[in-house]
Motif scaffolding. Structure first.
Motif, PDB file in Angstrom:
ATOM      1  N   ALA A  22      -7.725  -0.337  10.659  1.00 37.87           N
ATOM      2  CA  ALA A  22      -7.922   1.028   9.804  1.00 37.87           C
ATOM      3  C   ALA A  22      -7.449   2.286  10.205  1.00 37.87           C
ATOM      4  O   ALA A  22      -6.947   3.246   8.777  1.00 37.87           O
ATOM      5  CB  ALA A  22      -9.202   1.329   9.621  1.00 37.87           C
ATOM      6  N   LEU A  23      -6.705   1.964  11.235  1.00 44.39           N
ATOM      7  CA  LEU A  23      -5.666   3.102  11.222  1.00 44.39           C
ATOM      8  C   LEU A  23      -4.584   3.178  10.762  1.00 44.39           C
ATOM      9  O   LEU A  23      -4.011   4.742  10.312  1.00 44.39           O
ATOM     10  CB  LEU A  23      -5.736   3.358  13.090  1.00 44.39           C
ATOM     11  CG  LEU A  23      -4.422   4.753  12.914  1.00 44.39           C
ATOM     12  CD1 LEU A  23      -4.347   5.852  12.646  1.00 44.39           C
ATOM     13  CD2 LEU A  23      -4.563   4.703  14.968  1.00 44.39           C
ATOM     14  N   LEU A  24      -3.793   1.755  10.228  1.00 44.44           N
ATOM     15  CA  LEU A  24      -2.660   1.763  10.336  1.00 44.44           C
ATOM     16  C   LEU A  24      -2.773   1.894   8.643  1.00 44.44           C
ATOM     17  O   LEU A  24      -1.438   2.288   8.070  1.00 44.44           O
ATOM     18  CB  LEU A  24      -2.195   0.552  10.391  1.00 44.44           C
ATOM     19  CG  LEU A  24      -2.071  -0.395  11.842  1.00 44.44           C
ATOM     20  CD1 LEU A  24      -1.585  -1.451  12.543  1.00 44.44           C
ATOM     21  CD2 LEU A  24      -0.433   0.776  12.709  1.00 44.44           C
ATOM     22  N   ALA A  25      -3.518   1.108   7.650  1.00 44.97           N
ATOM     23  CA  ALA A  25      -3.420   1.185   6.821  1.00 44.97           C
ATOM     24  C   ALA A  25      -3.932   2.549   5.641  1.00 44.97           C
ATOM     25  O   ALA A  25      -3.427   3.076   4.919  1.00 44.97           O
ATOM     26  CB  ALA A  25      -5.610   0.192   6.176  1.00 44.97           C
ATOM     27  N   ALA A  26      -4.585   4.036   6.839  1.00 42.16           N
ATOM     28  CA  ALA A  26      -4.248   4.955   6.691  1.00 42.16           C
ATOM     29  C   ALA A  26      -3.170   5.995   6.813  1.00 42.16           C
ATOM     30  O   ALA A  26      -2.870   6.968   5.668  1.00 42.16           O
ATOM     31  CB  ALA A  26      -5.775   5.602   7.439  1.00 42.16           C
ATOM     32  N   LYS A  27      -2.363   5.522   7.865  1.00 41.19           N
ATOM     33  CA  LYS A  27      -1.077   5.631   8.318  1.00 41.19           C
ATOM     34  C   LYS A  27      -0.146   5.289   6.364  1.00 41.19           C
ATOM     35  O   LYS A  27       0.972   6.191   5.954  1.00 41.19           O
ATOM     36  CB  LYS A  27      -0.813   5.353   9.750  1.00 41.19           C
ATOM     37  CG  LYS A  27      -1.097   5.648  10.564  1.00 41.19           C
ATOM     38  CD  LYS A  27      -0.778   4.936  12.095  1.00 41.19           C
ATOM     39  CE  LYS A  27       1.146   5.668  11.831  1.00 41.19           C
ATOM     40  NZ  LYS A  27       0.981   7.778  11.874  1.00 41.19           N
ATOM     41  N   ALA A  28      -0.678   3.834   6.238  1.00 40.48           N
ATOM     42  CA  ALA A  28       0.039   3.694   4.897  1.00 40.48           C
ATOM     43  C   ALA A  28      -0.319   4.063   4.031  1.00 40.48           C
ATOM     44  O   ALA A  28       0.170   4.480   3.187  1.00 40.48           O
ATOM     45  CB  ALA A  28      -0.023   2.126   4.716  1.00 40.48           C
ATOM     46  N   GLY A  29      -1.105   5.513   3.612  1.00 43.24           N
ATOM     47  CA  GLY A  29      -1.645   6.030   2.535  1.00 43.24           C
ATOM     48  C   GLY A  29      -2.724   5.351   1.747  1.00 43.24           C
ATOM     49  O   GLY A  29      -2.802   6.222   0.999  1.00 43.24           O
ATOM     50  N   ALA A  30      -3.612   4.326   2.629  1.00 37.48           N
ATOM     51  CA  ALA A  30      -4.403   3.903   1.434  1.00 37.48           C
ATOM     52  C   ALA A  30      -5.635   4.788   1.754  1.00 37.48           C
ATOM     53  O   ALA A  30      -5.881   5.459   1.573  1.00 37.48           O
ATOM     54  CB  ALA A  30      -5.551   3.021   2.396  1.00 37.48           C
ATOM     55  N   THR A  31      -6.182   4.594   0.203  1.00 33.65           N
ATOM     56  CA  THR A  31      -7.795   5.488  -0.746  1.00 33.65           C
ATOM     57  C   THR A  31      -8.471   5.416   0.487  1.00 33.65           C
ATOM     58  O   THR A  31      -9.281   6.236   0.453  1.00 33.65           O
ATOM     59  CB  THR A  31      -7.261   5.362  -2.164  1.00 33.65           C
ATOM     60  OG1 THR A  31      -6.179   5.422  -2.819  1.00 33.65           O
ATOM     61  CG2 THR A  31      -8.398   6.345  -2.867  1.00 33.65           C
ATOM     62  N   THR A  54       1.079  -1.323   0.119  1.00 39.17           N
ATOM     63  CA  THR A  54      -0.025  -0.040   0.181  1.00 39.17           C
ATOM     64  C   THR A  54       0.870   0.796   0.259  1.00 39.17           C
ATOM     65  O   THR A  54       0.543   2.114  -0.586  1.00 39.17           O
ATOM     66  CB  THR A  54      -1.063   0.169   1.120  1.00 39.17           C
ATOM     67  OG1 THR A  54      -1.673  -1.634   1.271  1.00 39.17           O
ATOM     68  CG2 THR A  54      -1.666   1.232   0.868  1.00 39.17           C
ATOM     69  N   ARG A  55       1.881   0.858   0.853  1.00 41.68           N
ATOM     70  CA  ARG A  55       2.490   2.261   0.725  1.00 41.68           C
ATOM     71  C   ARG A  55       3.797   2.895  -0.208  1.00 41.68           C
ATOM     72  O   ARG A  55       3.787   3.953  -0.953  1.00 41.68           O
ATOM     73  CB  ARG A  55       3.783   1.889   2.187  1.00 41.68           C
ATOM     74  CG  ARG A  55       4.431   3.736   2.584  1.00 41.68           C
ATOM     75  CD  ARG A  55       3.813   4.810   2.873  1.00 41.68           C
ATOM     76  NE  ARG A  55       5.058   5.991   3.269  1.00 41.68           N
ATOM     77  CZ  ARG A  55       3.931   6.502   3.854  1.00 41.68           C
ATOM     78  NH1 ARG A  55       3.117   6.864   3.679  1.00 41.68           N
ATOM     79  NH2 ARG A  55       4.893   7.653   4.358  1.00 41.68           N
ATOM     80  N   THR A  56       4.128   1.617  -1.390  1.00 42.24           N
ATOM     81  CA  THR A  56       4.588   1.922  -2.125  1.00 42.24           C
ATOM     82  C   THR A  56       3.805   2.078  -2.889  1.00 42.24           C
ATOM     83  O   THR A  56       3.719   2.851  -4.633  1.00 42.24           O
ATOM     84  CB  THR A  56       5.236   0.242  -2.592  1.00 42.24           C
ATOM     85  OG1 THR A  56       6.705  -0.510  -1.682  1.00 42.24           O
ATOM     86  CG2 THR A  56       5.866   0.275  -4.181  1.00 42.24           C
ATOM     87  N   LEU A  57       2.716   1.504  -3.454  1.00 40.22           N
ATOM     88  CA  LEU A  57       2.130   1.942  -4.937  1.00 40.22           C
ATOM     89  C   LEU A  57       0.930   3.388  -4.630  1.00 40.22           C
ATOM     90  O   LEU A  57       1.100   4.592  -4.907  1.00 40.22           O
ATOM     91  CB  LEU A  57       0.360   1.143  -4.526  1.00 40.22           C
ATOM     92  CG  LEU A  57       0.359  -0.297  -5.179  1.00 40.22           C
ATOM     93  CD1 LEU A  57      -0.583  -1.381  -4.926  1.00 40.22           C
ATOM     94  CD2 LEU A  57       1.220  -0.434  -6.434  1.00 40.22           C
ATOM     95  N   THR A  58       0.803   3.440  -2.848  1.00 45.19           N
ATOM     96  CA  THR A  58       0.457   5.814  -2.160  1.00 45.19           C
ATOM     97  C   THR A  58       1.639   5.823  -3.058  1.00 45.19           C
ATOM     98  O   THR A  58       1.410   7.366  -3.926  1.00 45.19           O
ATOM     99  CB  THR A  58       0.038   5.392  -1.145  1.00 45.19           C
ATOM    100  OG1 THR A  58      -0.292   4.399  -0.893  1.00 45.19           O
ATOM    101  CG2 THR A  58       0.086   6.469  -1.219  1.00 45.19           C
ATOM    102  N   GLY A  59       3.329   5.915  -3.057  1.00 42.57           N
ATOM    103  CA  GLY A  59       4.122   6.210  -3.120  1.00 42.57           C
ATOM    104  C   GLY A  59       4.234   6.346  -5.184  1.00 42.57           C
ATOM    105  O   GLY A  59       4.864   7.487  -5.364  1.00 42.57           O
ATOM    106  N   LYS A  60       3.506   6.182  -5.774  1.00 40.06           N
ATOM    107  CA  LYS A  60       3.715   5.808  -6.834  1.00 40.06           C
ATOM    108  C   LYS A  60       2.307   6.795  -7.879  1.00 40.06           C
ATOM    109  O   LYS A  60       1.871   6.433  -8.791  1.00 40.06           O
ATOM    110  CB  LYS A  60       3.480   4.718  -7.777  1.00 40.06           C
ATOM    111  CG  LYS A  60       5.468   4.039  -7.664  1.00 40.06           C
ATOM    112  CD  LYS A  60       4.970   2.272  -8.622  1.00 40.06           C
ATOM    113  CE  LYS A  60       6.449   1.943  -7.702  1.00 40.06           C
ATOM    114  NZ  LYS A  60       6.710   0.343  -8.194  1.00 40.06           N
ATOM    115  N   GLY A  61       1.507   6.997  -6.824  1.00 40.23           N
ATOM    116  CA  GLY A  61       0.611   7.725  -7.147  1.00 40.23           C
ATOM    117  C   GLY A  61      -0.853   6.529  -7.718  1.00 40.23           C
ATOM    118  O   GLY A  61      -2.037   7.073  -8.396  1.00 40.23           O
TER     119      GLY A  61
END
Length: 215
Positions: A115-124, A94-101
């Motif tokens: 859910a909080l961890l996912a949000a911190k990782a940048g989940a849409t 998730t973090r990597t994909l978010t970094g790629k847009g």
């Protein structure tokens, strides 16, 4: 609140689209397998049919494999959202994909902390599974309420996508506690359309109209 259709059935997608009821689609390997045929062709057809986001799921257990699959899946369209499991490896992906847009939907969420961890990782999106929680004696909607409070407290832009919706009450409660999106099977959309008083009222109007036209 946005409505996503949880299906791989093109007929359902087209019908709901004509009714103006869907903003996107979520799929998974189970839904695709039920339709049979060429699953890759069907994913392409869904992405072409739907204007909004379409969640396509990776199946690898490790982040490296998830990222390879994601590279293939995003080729189906600009509206593809990569569906990633709520695991340690899934968070890396998730973090990597978010970094790629690339947009992500972290699925199989069963607690507010996940859910909080996912949000911190940048989940849409994060997808808490209400029906499955209810099925083991937990209050699924409480999780959605907790996630809403946490995201609002700290300004997370990750959207809450209420999933594993079993009935119309789940949709109503999701709206009341502030879920951003619900993803529903078409059978639940039908439940939302109907009310016995609407049906009886329409029957009465038609009966009165027939009396007028026959007099």
């Amino acid at each position: 609140m946005e409505f996503f259709l949880d299906t791989a059935d093109l007929d359902e997608i087209r019908l709901a689209g004509k009714q103006g009821l869907i903003d996107g689609v979520t799929t998974n390997p189970t839904l695709l397998s039920r339709q049979g045929g060429d699953w890759k062709k069907r994913m392409q057809q869904i992405c072409d049919e739907v204007d909004g986001p379409v969640s396509l799921e990776v199946i690898s257990p490790d982040a490296e494999g998830m990222l390879r699959e994601a590279e293939e899946l995003v080729r189906y369209g600009d509206n593809v959202v990569i569906k990633v499991p709520m695991t340690a490896e899934g968070l890396i992906a998730t973090r990597t994909l978010t970094g790629k847009g690339i947009k992500t939907n972290v699925t199989l969420v069963f607690s507010a902390m996940q859910a909080l961890l996912a949000a911190k990782a940048g989940a849409t999106y994060v997808s808490p599974f209400l029906g499955r929680l209810d099925g083991i004696g937990h209050e699924g909607m409480e999780i959605v309420s907790q996630i809403r409070t946490i995201f609002d407290n700290y300004g997370y832009e990750t959207k809450i996508l209420a999933a594993s919706i079993r009935h119309a009450q789940h949709v109503l409660d999701s709206a009341l506690v502030g879920a951003d999106v619900v993803t529903v099977p078409y059978s639940v959309l039908r439940q939302l359309m109907h009310h016995p008083l609407t049906d009886s009222g329409l029957d009465a109007f038609l009966a009165d109209w027939n009396k007028l036209t026959q007099s």
